[in-house]
Each structure stands twice: as structure tokens, then as C-alpha cells.
Design a protein around this motif. Structure first.
Motif, PDB file in Angstrom:
ATOM      1  N   ILE C  39       0.831  -1.214   0.000  1.00 49.45           N
ATOM      2  CA  ILE C  39       0.000   0.000   0.000  1.00 49.45           C
ATOM      3  C   ILE C  39       0.865   1.264   0.000  1.00 49.45           C
ATOM      4  O   ILE C  39       0.618   2.171  -0.798  1.00 49.45           O
ATOM      5  CB  ILE C  39      -0.975   0.016   1.201  1.00 49.45           C
ATOM      6  N   PRO C  40       1.909   1.350   0.875  1.00 47.90           N
ATOM      7  CA  PRO C  40       2.765   2.541   0.778  1.00 47.90           C
ATOM      8  C   PRO C  40       3.401   2.719  -0.601  1.00 47.90           C
ATOM      9  O   PRO C  40       3.511   3.840  -1.093  1.00 47.90           O
ATOM     10  CB  PRO C  40       3.834   2.290   1.843  1.00 47.90           C
ATOM     11  N   GLN C  41       3.777   1.616  -1.250  1.00 49.31           N
ATOM     12  CA  GLN C  41       4.361   1.743  -2.592  1.00 49.31           C
ATOM     13  C   GLN C  41       3.343   2.318  -3.570  1.00 49.31           C
ATOM     14  O   GLN C  41       3.661   3.216  -4.364  1.00 49.31           O
ATOM     15  CB  GLN C  41       4.852   0.382  -3.086  1.00 49.31           C
ATOM     16  N   ALA C  42       2.118   1.819  -3.484  1.00 56.20           N
ATOM     17  CA  ALA C  42       1.073   2.338  -4.367  1.00 56.20           C
ATOM     18  C   ALA C  42       0.825   3.816  -4.077  1.00 56.20           C
ATOM     19  O   ALA C  42       0.636   4.630  -4.991  1.00 56.20           O
ATOM     20  CB  ALA C  42      -0.211   1.538  -4.182  1.00 56.20           C
ATOM     21  N   TRP C  43       0.866   4.174  -2.803  1.00 55.22           N
ATOM     22  CA  TRP C  43       0.664   5.576  -2.404  1.00 55.22           C
ATOM     23  C   TRP C  43       1.769   6.456  -2.983  1.00 55.22           C
ATOM     24  O   TRP C  43       1.501   7.517  -3.553  1.00 55.22           O
ATOM     25  CB  TRP C  43       0.602   5.654  -0.870  1.00 55.22           C
ATOM     26  N   VAL C  80       9.175   3.457 -10.819  1.00 54.79           N
ATOM     27  CA  VAL C  80       9.794   2.356 -10.080  1.00 54.79           C
ATOM     28  C   VAL C  80       8.863   1.880  -8.964  1.00 54.79           C
ATOM     29  O   VAL C  80       8.621   0.680  -8.806  1.00 54.79           O
ATOM     30  CB  VAL C  80      11.158   2.793  -9.502  1.00 54.79           C
ATOM     31  N   PHE C  81       8.300   2.832  -8.203  1.00 52.70           N
ATOM     32  CA  PHE C  81       7.407   2.435  -7.110  1.00 52.70           C
ATOM     33  C   PHE C  81       6.141   1.769  -7.652  1.00 52.70           C
ATOM     34  O   PHE C  81       5.591   0.855  -7.042  1.00 52.70           O
ATOM     35  CB  PHE C  81       7.058   3.645  -6.240  1.00 52.70           C
ATOM     36  N   CYS C  82       5.689   2.248  -8.796  1.00 50.48           N
ATOM     37  CA  CYS C  82       4.507   1.663  -9.414  1.00 50.48           C
ATOM     38  C   CYS C  82       4.770   0.201  -9.793  1.00 50.48           C
ATOM     39  O   CYS C  82       3.939  -0.672  -9.574  1.00 50.48           O
ATOM     40  CB  CYS C  82       4.176   2.459 -10.662  1.00 50.48           C
ATOM     41  N   LEU C  83       5.962  -0.015 -10.350  1.00 51.72           N
ATOM     42  CA  LEU C  83       6.358  -1.369 -10.726  1.00 51.72           C
ATOM     43  C   LEU C  83       6.400  -2.265  -9.490  1.00 51.72           C
ATOM     44  O   LEU C  83       5.893  -3.389  -9.503  1.00 51.72           O
ATOM     45  CB  LEU C  83       7.736  -1.305 -11.380  1.00 51.72           C
ATOM     46  N   LEU C  84       6.991  -1.736  -8.411  1.00 50.34           N
ATOM     47  CA  LEU C  84       7.062  -2.504  -7.167  1.00 50.34           C
ATOM     48  C   LEU C  84       5.663  -2.829  -6.657  1.00 50.34           C
ATOM     49  O   LEU C  84       5.382  -3.961  -6.257  1.00 50.34           O
ATOM     50  CB  LEU C  84       7.806  -1.697  -6.097  1.00 50.34           C
ATOM     51  N   ALA C  85       4.787  -1.822  -6.680  1.00 50.60           N
ATOM     52  CA  ALA C  85       3.428  -2.045  -6.186  1.00 50.60           C
ATOM     53  C   ALA C  85       2.712  -3.086  -7.036  1.00 50.60           C
ATOM     54  O   ALA C  85       1.993  -3.945  -6.520  1.00 50.60           O
ATOM     55  CB  ALA C  85       2.645  -0.731  -6.193  1.00 50.60           C
ATOM     56  N   THR C  86       2.937  -3.036  -8.353  1.00 52.36           N
ATOM     57  CA  THR C  86       2.288  -4.007  -9.238  1.00 52.36           C
ATOM     58  C   THR C  86       2.788  -5.418  -8.950  1.00 52.36           C
ATOM     59  O   THR C  86       1.999  -6.361  -8.850  1.00 52.36           O
ATOM     60  CB  THR C  86       2.569  -3.660 -10.709  1.00 52.36           C
ATOM     61  N   VAL C  87       4.125  -5.547  -8.800  1.00 54.85           N
ATOM     62  CA  VAL C  87       4.691  -6.878  -8.587  1.00 54.85           C
ATOM     63  C   VAL C  87       4.252  -7.439  -7.232  1.00 54.85           C
ATOM     64  O   VAL C  87       3.783  -8.580  -7.148  1.00 54.85           O
ATOM     65  CB  VAL C  87       6.233  -6.820  -8.683  1.00 54.85           C
ATOM     66  N   THR C  88       4.349  -6.629  -6.165  1.00 58.86           N
ATOM     67  CA  THR C  88       3.944  -7.143  -4.857  1.00 58.86           C
ATOM     68  C   THR C  88       2.456  -7.485  -4.847  1.00 58.86           C
ATOM     69  O   THR C  88       2.048  -8.506  -4.294  1.00 58.86           O
ATOM     70  CB  THR C  88       4.238  -6.125  -3.736  1.00 58.86           C
ATOM     71  N   GLY C  89       1.659  -6.621  -5.495  1.00 59.34           N
ATOM     72  CA  GLY C  89       0.218  -6.881  -5.546  1.00 59.34           C
ATOM     73  C   GLY C  89      -0.097  -8.169  -6.295  1.00 59.34           C
ATOM     74  O   GLY C  89      -0.954  -8.950  -5.888  1.00 59.34           O
ATOM     75  N   PHE C 186       0.771   2.926   9.402  1.00 69.23           N
ATOM     76  CA  PHE C 186       0.977   4.362   9.190  1.00 69.23           C
ATOM     77  C   PHE C 186       2.448   4.744   9.321  1.00 69.23           C
ATOM     78  O   PHE C 186       2.925   5.661   8.635  1.00 69.23           O
ATOM     79  CB  PHE C 186       0.086   5.185  10.125  1.00 69.23           C
ATOM     80  N   ALA C 187       3.191   4.012  10.182  1.00 66.25           N
ATOM     81  CA  ALA C 187       4.634   4.239  10.252  1.00 66.25           C
ATOM     82  C   ALA C 187       5.262   3.940   8.892  1.00 66.25           C
ATOM     83  O   ALA C 187       6.076   4.717   8.380  1.00 66.25           O
ATOM     84  CB  ALA C 187       5.250   3.359  11.331  1.00 66.25           C
ATOM     85  N   SER C 188       4.842   2.834   8.305  1.00 66.21           N
ATOM     86  CA  SER C 188       5.383   2.454   7.004  1.00 66.21           C
ATOM     87  C   SER C 188       5.071   3.505   5.946  1.00 66.21           C
ATOM     88  O   SER C 188       5.930   3.898   5.147  1.00 66.21           O
ATOM     89  CB  SER C 188       4.803   1.103   6.590  1.00 66.21           C
ATOM     90  N   LEU C 189       3.828   3.991   5.986  1.00 72.85           N
ATOM     91  CA  LEU C 189       3.426   5.039   5.040  1.00 72.85           C
ATOM     92  C   LEU C 189       4.327   6.266   5.173  1.00 72.85           C
ATOM     93  O   LEU C 189       4.844   6.805   4.183  1.00 72.85           O
ATOM     94  CB  LEU C 189       1.967   5.415   5.333  1.00 72.85           C
ATOM     95  N   ALA C 190       4.536   6.691   6.424  1.00 68.82           N
ATOM     96  CA  ALA C 190       5.356   7.876   6.669  1.00 68.82           C
ATOM     97  C   ALA C 190       6.806   7.626   6.245  1.00 68.82           C
ATOM     98  O   ALA C 190       7.431   8.473   5.594  1.00 68.82           O
ATOM     99  CB  ALA C 190       5.294   8.245   8.143  1.00 68.82           C
ATOM    100  N   LEU C 191       7.335   6.452   6.585  1.00 69.58           N
ATOM    101  CA  LEU C 191       8.736   6.162   6.275  1.00 69.58           C
ATOM    102  C   LEU C 191       8.951   6.093   4.763  1.00 69.58           C
ATOM    103  O   LEU C 191       9.941   6.615   4.242  1.00 69.58           O
ATOM    104  CB  LEU C 191       9.151   4.848   6.935  1.00 69.58           C
ATOM    105  N   TYR C 192       8.019   5.452   4.072  1.00 69.66           N
ATOM    106  CA  TYR C 192       8.140   5.382   2.620  1.00 69.66           C
ATOM    107  C   TYR C 192       8.115   6.790   2.017  1.00 69.66           C
ATOM    108  O   TYR C 192       8.830   7.095   1.064  1.00 69.66           O
ATOM    109  CB  TYR C 192       7.010   4.542   2.026  1.00 69.66           C
ATOM    110  N   THR C 193       7.259   7.658   2.596  1.00 62.40           N
ATOM    111  CA  THR C 193       7.170   9.017   2.063  1.00 62.40           C
ATOM    112  C   THR C 193       8.489   9.752   2.246  1.00 62.40           C
ATOM    113  O   THR C 193       8.977  10.439   1.336  1.00 62.40           O
ATOM    114  CB  THR C 193       6.019   9.776   2.757  1.00 62.40           C
TER     115      THR C 193
END
Lengths: 37, 227, 218
Positions: C39-43, C80-89, C186-193
Motif C-alpha cells: 500500500i505505501p508503494q502504491a501511495w 519504479v514504485f509503481c512497478l514494485l506495487a504491481t509486482v507485490t500486488g 501508518f509508520a510504514s506510510l510515513a517512512l516510505y514518504t
């Protein structure tokens, strides 16, 4: 449970590798910026 | 060349009339788009047989035929200007807004003509439920508006690129994806016989999409058209 | 400097916590841990795209080429993040739903984002002249971003019946998120950002260095 730890190890290795790569890049860029100034 | 007139409408109308005159003389875009549509339709009908296709399959096939035919002809209206070198003159004669509206109207007419020819043929070739053709018309109209509204700006973009090739379809597809999904969903419902009331959400979606895309195009067109 | 240490410690702790705490969604089991990254990658993918659009607008307003540079840099990161989100998803979809690709509305939207990025780079490759390339790709990026709300907010509402499986994602994401899950997520979301902005900052500085170099050479 073992599978979890293996996955965790892989994730950590990727993250730590990425972090140190970015750190090195950051320092290199900083050096070049100072040289340009 | 259109005379320099005052109102936005009359200028847009002049651009539209000029493109129509050129098109009627050569019939390049219309021929391309119609031949493409009929060929695809024939191949589809020939290879799948006539009867027993589900509403889902029919609606997908219909919009695939329309999408690829549109891709074969809609870019022409701008590419011609650049290729014949008339773009510069047009740029001097008229503001971006009337040019965009004129070209949009032209593409809309082109697509409407194609839809008028292809839709009956589609119903004949694939044995689609002809009793639903009346409730299918609003979906078709919104689809044609959405398609021309979203692709006219893309056509302007690629006419200014140095390598054109397959770029038009590549750039258009992601933008048209939401439209195509909604169109296929709405058409499936109509072909399935559940009536327009069931497809209300899709129709609202299609309408909103067309309005948003045309507004955005109007705002952005001048950045493409002028250097 | 301090935020880099914080990022390092925080991300490491988040990764460890994401594996030692109970799985966020009991029905799906262990594989649902991928949410903490997916989810953070997709975000970030959407955030990077939005940033690219903002820079494109600024370019079209000011016609200063450095805004175009920033727009491409963030688009590259977003890709790159989109690719990661697609692959993990997709990996997750294989385990949870039995196939790598199901065309549920969320998969559709991430796929279209990927296509938009691809088309954006294809367009940039097709125009030689820098100012025109910047203007055309800027317009395309803004125009394409206008369709994103349709994909993300409207589409899942009009085609839900086709993919009942989607409700599993929704329920685990929005309704059954326990307190510890919420903290990690939410920690993950913040850290990814933070990570994204660091990478963006770095590529921006590299881009400026390249420009300086080009000016010196010419």
C-alpha cells in the motif's frame, strides 16, 4: 514461522543495501556540489 | 482559409468547415476509419460465428472495434496540418480555443459517421439483440463524445512530436481506459436486456468523464498549439 | 542528518515489526503482511505522479526547463514504485485469489498508472527539441492525471460486481485494522514518504549537477 524470518532477512538486506547506497550517493553529490561552488 | 471573424463560434465553425471541405475532397480519414472498422468487424464475425455470443463478449468486441478504428483516423486532423505546413498559417489566423473546438467537432463528426455505419453492421454480423438498439443509443452517443473529447488533445500532442508512428494509440489508451471500462459495463447491461435504468451509474460516469476531459483539453490546448 | 538516522532506525524497526507481530488479516494469513509494503508503494506511485503534474504545471507557467527536469525525475521514481506495487500486488493476488492477475478495480488502476508512465516516457523519447518535449509531455502528464480520480474513486463503485474478491482487500484494509496493525501501517506510510522525498531530493541535485556540467561544456 521460519519462512517469515527468511522473508524478513531478505527485506532487511534489501533495505540496508538501499540505505547505504543512497548515503554514499548523498555524500558524493555533496562533494561535487562543494567543488562547483 | 477561413476569414478572420470576431466570435468564438464563427471562428470555430470556420475551422470546422475548412476541415470538412478538405475531408470531403480526399476522404482520407473517413476511408481509413471505415475500412478499419469494417475489416475488424468482418474478422471478428467470421472467426467467432454469428450466434450465441454473450452480452459481455459482444460489448467488449463492439468497443474494441470502435477503439482501434478511432485510433486509425482521429489523429489525422492535426497531423495533416503539420504535414502540409498549414499549421503555421492556422496559428496566425485563429486563437487556440476556436481551433480546438473546430477540430473536436470534426473528430466528433467523423466518429459519429463511423458509428452510424458500424453499429447496424455490428448488429447484423454478430446477431446482437437488435431489440435493445434504442436503449443502446445513449451509451453510444456518450461513448462517441468521450472518445473524441479525450483523443483530440492527444492528436494535437502527437502531431507536434517528431516520431509519430504508433504513438497515438500508446498515449490514448491509458487515458481512454476508464472510459472503455465504463462503456463495456454499460453496453453489457443494455445488451443483457436490463434497460438503461440499471446502467445509470455508468451513464453518469460517462457524462462526467466527457465534461472533465473536454474542459481539461480546452485549458491545456494552447500549450500544445503555440510554441 | 538526524532524519536519515531516524529513517534508517524507523524503517528497520518497521520491517522487523511487520514480521514478528500477528498477520494483519487472519483470513488470508501470513501473506497479508505484504500490505505493509504494497500500500505505501502504491501511495508513493500516486504521490510521485501528482508531484510530476505539479512540476509540469509550474513548467507551463514559467517555461523554466528545471521544472521539467524535476517533473521527469519524480516520474521516474514514481514508475519504479509503481512497478514494485504491481509486482507485490500480483504476488499477493496469486496467493490469496489463486491467479496473478484478476482485473479487480485496484489492479486495473495501478496497471493504468503504469501505462501512463510508459506513455509519458515514450512521448519524451519521440520529441527531440527540449522545450517542445517539456511542453508536450507536461500537457500529457496533466491530462492523464485528470483521469486518475475516475480510476481510483469512481471505477471501483461501478464495477464491483465483477470482482467480489475485492471485498477481502477492503475489509482487511479499512475495517479490521487492529491497533498494532494501524501503528505499523501508518509508520510504514510515513517512512516510505520520507524515503521518496530523499530520493527525489538526490535525483534533483544530480539533475542540477548535470545541467551545470552541460553549461560548462557548451
Amino acid at each position: 514461522m521460519d519462512g517469515n524470518y527468511a522473508a524478513m532477512a531478505v527485506t532487511l538486506v534489501v533495505w540496508i543495501g538501499l540505505f547505504f547506497y543512497l548515503m554514499r550517493l548523498d555524500n558524493k553529490v555533496k562533494r561535487l556540489e562543494e567543488k562547483n561552488r | 482559409m477561413p476569414p478572420r471573424s470576431t466570435g468564438l463560434d464563427s471562428k470555430a465553425l470556420a475551422v470546422y468547415a475548412k476541415d470538412m471541405r478538405l475531408e470531403l475532397r480526399s476522404r482520407y480519414a473517413l476511408n481509413a476509419i471505415l475500412m478499419f472498422a469494417i475489416t475488424t468487424l468482418a474478422v471478428v464475425s467470421f472467426s467467432l460465428g454469428q450466434s450465441g455470443l454473450s452480452p459481455k463478449l459482444l460489448s467488449a468486441l463492439f468497443w474494441i472495434v470502435i477503439f482501434f478504428s478511432a485510433m486509425s483516423g482521429l489523429a489525422h486532423v492535426f497531423v495533416r496540418e503539420e504535414e502540409t505546413g498549414t499549421a503555421l498559417a492556422l496559428r496566425l489566423m485563429a486563437d487556440p480555443d476556436p481551433v480546438y473546438i473546430g477540430k473536436l467537432a470534426f473528430n466528433f463528426s467523423l466518429l459519429t459517421t463511423m458509428a452510424v455505419v458500424v453499429t447496424p453492421l455490428f448488429f447484423i454480423f454478430t446477431d446482437a439483440p437488435a431489440e435493445h438498439i434504442i436503449s443502446f443509443l445513449p451509451v453510444l452517443a456518450l461513448g462517441v463524445i468521450g472518445l473524441s473529447g479525450a483523443t483530440t488533445l492527444v492528436a494535437a500532442i502527437i502531431s507536434r512530436a517528431s516520431v509519430k508512428g504508433a504513438l497515438f494509440a500508446v498515449l490514448s489508451f491509458p487515458i481512454l481506459m476508464p472510459l472503455l471500462i465504463a462503456l463495456v459495463a454499460a453496453t453489457e447491461k443494455v445488451f443483457g436486456g436490463s434497460g438503461l435504468g440499471e446502467a445509470l451509474a455508468e451513464l453518469q460516469f460517462l457524462f462526467a468523464y466527457a465534461v472533465v476531459m473536454i474542459t481539461a483539453s480546452l485549458l491545456l490546448f494552447k500549450f500544445v498549439w503555440q510554441d | 542528518m538526524w532524519w536519515k538516522i531516524l529513517l534508517f532506525v524507523g524503517m528497520t524497526a518497521m520491517i522487523i515489526a511487520s514480521y514478528v507481530t500477528p498477520a494483519p488479516q487472519q483470513q488470508i494469513g501470513e501473506s497479508s503482511r505484504i500490505f505493509y509494503h504494497h500500500i505505501p508503494q502504491a501511495w508513493i506511485c500516486v504521490l510521485a505522479f501528482a508531484t510530476s503534474m505539479v512540476y509540469s504545471i509550474r513548467y507551463l507557467r514559467s517555461r523554466r526547463i528545471e521544472f521539467d527536469d524535476r517533473a521527469v525525475e519524480t516520474a521516474r521514481l514514481g514508475f519504479v514504485f509503481c512497478l514494485l506495487a504491481t509486482v507485490t500486488g500480483s504476488i499477493f493476488a496469486r496467493i490469496a485469489w489463486g491467479s496473478f492477475w484478476n482485473w479487480d478495480p485496484r489492479e486495473t488502476s495501478v496497471f493504468v498508472l503504469l501505462l501512463i508512465y510508459g506513455a509519458y516516457f515514450a512521448l519524451r523519447g519521440a520529441v527531440q527539441e527540449p522545450d517542445r518535449r517539456a511542453a508536450l509531455s507536461g500537457v500529457y502528464s496533466i491530462f492523464a492525471f485528470v483521469t486518475v480520480p475516475f480510476l481510483i474513486f469512481v471505477l471501483p463503485r461501478i464495477v464491483p460486481s465483477l470482482h467480489p474478491d475485492d471485498s477481502i482487500v477492503d475489509s482487511s484494509m479499512e475495517f479490521t485494522m487492529g491497533p498494532s496493525v494501524r501503528v505499523i501501517f501508518f509508520a510504514s506510510l510515513a517512512l516510505y514518504t520520507v524515503l521518496y522525498f530523499w530520493m527525489l531530493n538526490l535525483s534533483g541535485r544530480i539533475g542540477r549537477l548535470v545541467r551545470v556540467r552541460e553549461d560548462l561544456e557548451s
